[in-house]
Structure formats: C-alpha cells, structure tokens
Motif scaffolding. Sequence first.
Motif, mmCIF file in Angstrom:
data_model
loop_
_atom_site.group_PDB
_atom_site.id
_atom_site.type_symbol
_atom_site.label_atom_id
_atom_site.label_comp_id
_atom_site.label_asym_id
_atom_site.label_seq_id
_atom_site.Cartn_x
_atom_site.Cartn_y
_atom_site.Cartn_z
ATOM 1 N N ALA A 160 -45.168 44.737 -53.658
ATOM 2 C CA ALA A 160 -44.149 43.207 -53.557
ATOM 3 C C ALA A 160 -43.022 42.695 -54.557
ATOM 4 O O ALA A 160 -43.583 44.434 -55.612
ATOM 5 C CB ALA A 160 -45.328 42.587 -54.428
ATOM 6 N N GLY B 191 -41.242 53.836 -52.235
ATOM 7 C CA GLY B 191 -41.168 52.769 -52.354
ATOM 8 C C GLY B 191 -42.576 51.704 -51.826
ATOM 9 O O GLY B 191 -43.422 51.943 -51.777
ATOM 10 N N GLY B 192 -41.727 50.007 -51.549
ATOM 11 C CA GLY B 192 -42.637 49.853 -51.377
ATOM 12 C C GLY B 192 -43.889 48.511 -51.729
ATOM 13 O O GLY B 192 -43.372 48.795 -53.206
ATOM 14 N N ASN C 202 -49.904 41.007 -58.090
ATOM 15 C CA ASN C 202 -48.927 41.777 -57.308
ATOM 16 C C ASN C 202 -47.662 41.698 -58.249
ATOM 17 O O ASN C 202 -46.699 41.934 -58.002
ATOM 18 C CB ASN C 202 -48.083 41.306 -56.047
ATOM 19 C CG ASN C 202 -47.976 39.756 -55.227
ATOM 20 O OD1 ASN C 202 -47.687 38.863 -56.452
ATOM 21 N ND2 ASN C 202 -48.395 39.136 -54.437
ATOM 22 N N LYS D 51 -46.525 55.615 -66.754
ATOM 23 C CA LYS D 51 -48.409 56.379 -66.478
ATOM 24 C C LYS D 51 -48.554 56.864 -67.765
ATOM 25 O O LYS D 51 -49.119 56.739 -68.847
ATOM 26 C CB LYS D 51 -47.830 57.061 -65.349
ATOM 27 C CG LYS D 51 -48.238 56.917 -64.349
ATOM 28 C CD LYS D 51 -48.685 57.609 -62.974
ATOM 29 C CE LYS D 51 -47.965 56.823 -61.920
ATOM 30 N NZ LYS D 51 -46.790 56.993 -60.706
ATOM 31 N N ASP E 237 -46.358 60.187 -53.935
ATOM 32 C CA ASP E 237 -47.421 59.529 -54.381
ATOM 33 C C ASP E 237 -48.430 58.372 -53.212
ATOM 34 O O ASP E 237 -48.100 57.911 -52.831
ATOM 35 C CB ASP E 237 -46.850 58.555 -54.924
ATOM 36 C CG ASP E 237 -48.027 57.689 -55.966
ATOM 37 O OD1 ASP E 237 -48.812 57.483 -55.605
ATOM 38 O OD2 ASP E 237 -47.137 56.468 -57.369
ATOM 39 N N GLN F 214 -54.312 51.637 -61.921
ATOM 40 C CA GLN F 214 -53.560 50.987 -60.825
ATOM 41 C C GLN F 214 -54.041 50.568 -59.483
ATOM 42 O O GLN F 214 -53.739 49.691 -59.108
ATOM 43 C CB GLN F 214 -52.420 51.607 -60.563
ATOM 44 C CG GLN F 214 -51.181 51.589 -60.039
ATOM 45 C CD GLN F 214 -50.581 50.254 -60.211
ATOM 46 O OE1 GLN F 214 -50.573 50.204 -61.444
ATOM 47 N NE2 GLN F 214 -50.363 49.709 -59.210
ATOM 48 N N GLN G 54 -50.756 56.684 -53.678
ATOM 49 C CA GLN G 54 -51.103 56.186 -54.111
ATOM 50 C C GLN G 54 -50.523 54.849 -53.636
ATOM 51 O O GLN G 54 -50.576 53.766 -53.285
ATOM 52 C CB GLN G 54 -51.793 56.086 -55.043
ATOM 53 C CG GLN G 54 -52.634 55.162 -55.684
ATOM 54 C CD GLN G 54 -53.025 54.684 -57.526
ATOM 55 O OE1 GLN G 54 -52.050 55.394 -57.835
ATOM 56 N NE2 GLN G 54 -53.922 53.863 -58.014
ATOM 57 N N ALA G 55 -49.464 55.100 -54.062
ATOM 58 C CA ALA G 55 -48.294 54.467 -53.858
ATOM 59 C C ALA G 55 -48.223 54.063 -52.003
ATOM 60 O O ALA G 55 -47.633 52.830 -51.360
ATOM 61 C CB ALA G 55 -46.896 54.714 -54.318
ATOM 62 N N ARG H 98 -43.491 53.747 -59.850
ATOM 63 C CA ARG H 98 -42.838 53.455 -58.435
ATOM 64 C C ARG H 98 -41.886 52.850 -57.667
ATOM 65 O O ARG H 98 -41.274 53.355 -56.751
ATOM 66 C CB ARG H 98 -43.905 53.000 -57.501
ATOM 67 C CG ARG H 98 -44.889 52.992 -57.443
ATOM 68 C CD ARG H 98 -46.235 52.398 -56.788
ATOM 69 N NE ARG H 98 -47.344 52.924 -57.210
ATOM 70 C CZ ARG H 98 -48.368 51.999 -56.682
ATOM 71 N NH1 ARG H 98 -48.533 50.269 -56.242
ATOM 72 N NH2 ARG H 98 -49.747 52.228 -56.543
ATOM 73 N N HIS H 99 -41.661 51.482 -58.506
ATOM 74 C CA HIS H 99 -40.445 51.060 -58.470
ATOM 75 C C HIS H 99 -39.218 51.291 -59.374
ATOM 76 O O HIS H 99 -38.152 51.233 -58.015
ATOM 77 C CB HIS H 99 -40.809 49.557 -59.130
ATOM 78 C CG HIS H 99 -41.481 47.663 -58.234
ATOM 79 N ND1 HIS H 99 -40.276 47.462 -57.728
ATOM 80 C CD2 HIS H 99 -42.310 48.277 -57.538
ATOM 81 C CE1 HIS H 99 -40.987 46.084 -57.425
ATOM 82 N NE2 HIS H 99 -42.304 47.147 -57.545
#
Lengths: 301, 149
Positions: free
Chosen positions: B108, B105-106, A233, A152, B27, A224, B29-30, A144-145
């Motif tokens: 921590a 995104g998002g 986090n 995954k 996504d 996750q 979940q994200a 995601r980041h």
Amino acid sequence: MSQHTDRTEDVMSNKNDGGKRSARERMQAERAKQEAAARKRRQLTVILAALVVIAAAVVIGIVVQNGRSSSYNAAADAPAGTVGNTRLLIPVGGTTAPSTVTIYEDPRCPACEQFETGMKSTINQLLAQGKIQIQYHIASFIDRHDGGKGSKNAANALACAQNVGLFHNYHDVLYANQPDETNDAWADKTILISLAKQVPGLDSPAFESCVNNNTYGSWVTAVQSDFDKSGYNSTPTVLLNGTSAYSTYNGEDISPANFTKWVDTANKGKPLASIPSASAQALASPTAHNNLPASAGAGHS
Amino acid sequence: MVAWIGTAVRIGLAVVWAWAGLAKISDPQAAAQAVRVYRILPESLVKPFGYGLPFLELALALLLLVGLGTRIAAVISGVLLLVYIGSIASVWARGISIDCGCFGGGGAVAASKTQYWQEILRDCGFLLLSGWLIWRPKTRLSLDGWLTA
C-alpha cells in the motif's frame, strides 16, 4: 512419316519426361514434407523445452521460497508475556481495563513518532487510571518500502525488552530517538543497545545477545505477516475497542482531549482496572521515561 | 537487419524480466504482500503467486537471453504483461492505492503516491517488445537459430 515418327517420338519422350519429372517432383514433395515434419518436430521440441524450463523454475521457486519463509512457533518463538492466539501482541496496562486500544506501529514510521509524541502523555495517564489497556502490533514493513533493516532490528529489540518486561519504556525511548524514515540508523544494532541504557535495568549481556542474534526474528516476521493480512495498510493504525481512532473517530479528529473523552464515553458504567500504584505514578509523572521531549526527527512525515 | 533488431529486442526484454524477477526474490514475504494488496487472488493463492511469479519472470529472462523458444517465451511474456496491465487497471478502477510491485517493493502507498499511468505505459512498452518477437521470432545469436540450422 518421319514427321509422324518424330511426333510419336516427341509424344513418347514427352511422356517419358513427364513421368520422370513427376517422380522427381513426388520425391521433392516427399522430402519437403519430411523436412517440414522434422522442422515441426524441432519446433515442438523447442517449445516443450521452453515450457519445461518455465515450469521447473516456477515449481523450484515456490518450494525454495516456502522453505525460506520462516516457520513461526508461538510456543517457542514468542517473547514472554505476549498475548493473542499466536502470541503476536504485546499488552500494556491492566488487563481488566474496560477499553482496549490496539496500536499498529512500525519503529521507523514517522507518523507513529508524531502520534506517540502527541498522545503518549494522555495514553499513559489513561493507562495509569486503569481506563485502557493497549495491545501493540509491532510492524516492520518500512524496511521493504525504504530498504534496510532498522525496523526489523528495532522490532526484535522491542521483543527482547518485552521478554524482560520492559517493552513499554524501551518503546517510548525508541520513538523519542527515532531517526528520519530514510535514515536506516537502526541497521546498526549498537545504536539500539546504547538506547537501551536509557531504560533502567534493560541493558544486560542477555539483552545484547538477544538484539545481536535477532532472537525474535521469526516472531517479528510473523507479526508483520499478520499485519499484511489484517487489511490495515498504514501505520499508525489505532483502534479503540476495535473501531478506528486514527486520525478520526466518529468524525472527530484525534487530540489528547478528544481521545480522553472517547475513552470515557466508551467506559461509561464499567469498572476500571486497578494497577499497582507505583507503576501508575511512574506513568503519570511528567518526568517519567515515557515523557521525554520530542526528538529532532519530529515533524517529518 | 531485422534479425539483429530482434536480437536487441530479445536481450532488452530479457534484462527487464531478470531485473523484475531478481528484485522480488530476496524477501518472499514482501513478494506475497505485493500480490495480496491487489485484492484479486484468494489468500490461499497469494503465496504461490508471490513466490512463483518472480521465478516465471527469471525463466522468461533466461529463455530470451539464450534465444530458446523465443516465440513461446514472447507469447508468455505478452500474456503475463496483459495480466499485469489488467491487474493494475483493476486496482486503479477500484480506488485502491498501491505500488504495483513490478520491480520489487509493492504494498500500500498513499493515494498521492500511486503511479498507475506510468506503470501501465511502461508495461505497454514491454508489450511492444514481446509483440515484435512474436511477429519476428528469428533472431541472431539464438539457440533457436543454432538448433534449427
């Protein structure tokens, strides 16, 4: 007289004019009122239409996204040997060991690689001595980041290895060969499969199809999701018997010596787990799979 | 002239919402996690908001793009932006380190990587666009104009 008449006519005509005008004004006012009302109605219709569009979009969106979030069924979707209420944890080591080390790691996380490189000999020794058992949470949020699929894919491949009892070895091989965080090398599943060849007995047609078909995808998502809700986090998050031990524990920095001391202190007076001597020797050997030299990616954070 | 400026503002804001919404739908979940890390909503509301907000943004984008109900869309945009600004300020004040997740995104982030100032200023800019459309909702090339002609 004529003046008078004129004046009378004037007055009369004035009266007449006034009557007509006020009728016309009334009609105009009435029409304006109707137009205003119609405009108001149109405006309200437009507002209503806009609100309907918004409400429909939101409701449809929530329903669609709910349907898309994978449904995870612990009984059917978790790899063999996983533990915990919903079988999201991968256990390593003797289950009767007095201390439990909980480790949250993302396969692409460089700080996890540093932790593994610096601590794995110590941790493997403690495992071999029956002092600790580990419960791994394999997170996959770096996709995601940084974008990508490597976390995954790797988490799924680790689940495939867990399913045949070779998680720990494969886990160590992956960290020893971790690409840079921003390099999504593991989006290519063939790399994960070729790394599996370093673990004796792991690579097989079944393993390869497990990796290629993303067999444990819903389990990976569920793990996750569990990490998301955990309140922790970042990775690595390391807990010693539930207390954070990374990067400090009771005010001391983590190091091989300190970690061993912390475990010994926590274990005082408790019986150790007995683990088969063959696996104990394998873990303790400095040339074992899990004691490979650090990868070139080390030092990046 | 003012009506043409309004058209530009309307389409500009539509692009912002479309971008913000589209970035969040791939996504779920994200998206839910991006909401969760604000630690404002209870867990039971995290998913409805995480799943629903991107579609609210897309609906606003659509309405603004075609110019249907421009004023109500601008009012809702403004309220939404105020909620976002308030949420970011609240997170900042509580010392939580997150990415706002405004455009996908998002989650921590390290304390050194927070960008609360930039995020709030950016949202204030969008708030100005909404304000313009609330003030002057009549714009060229809009369904509103066509329907009320």
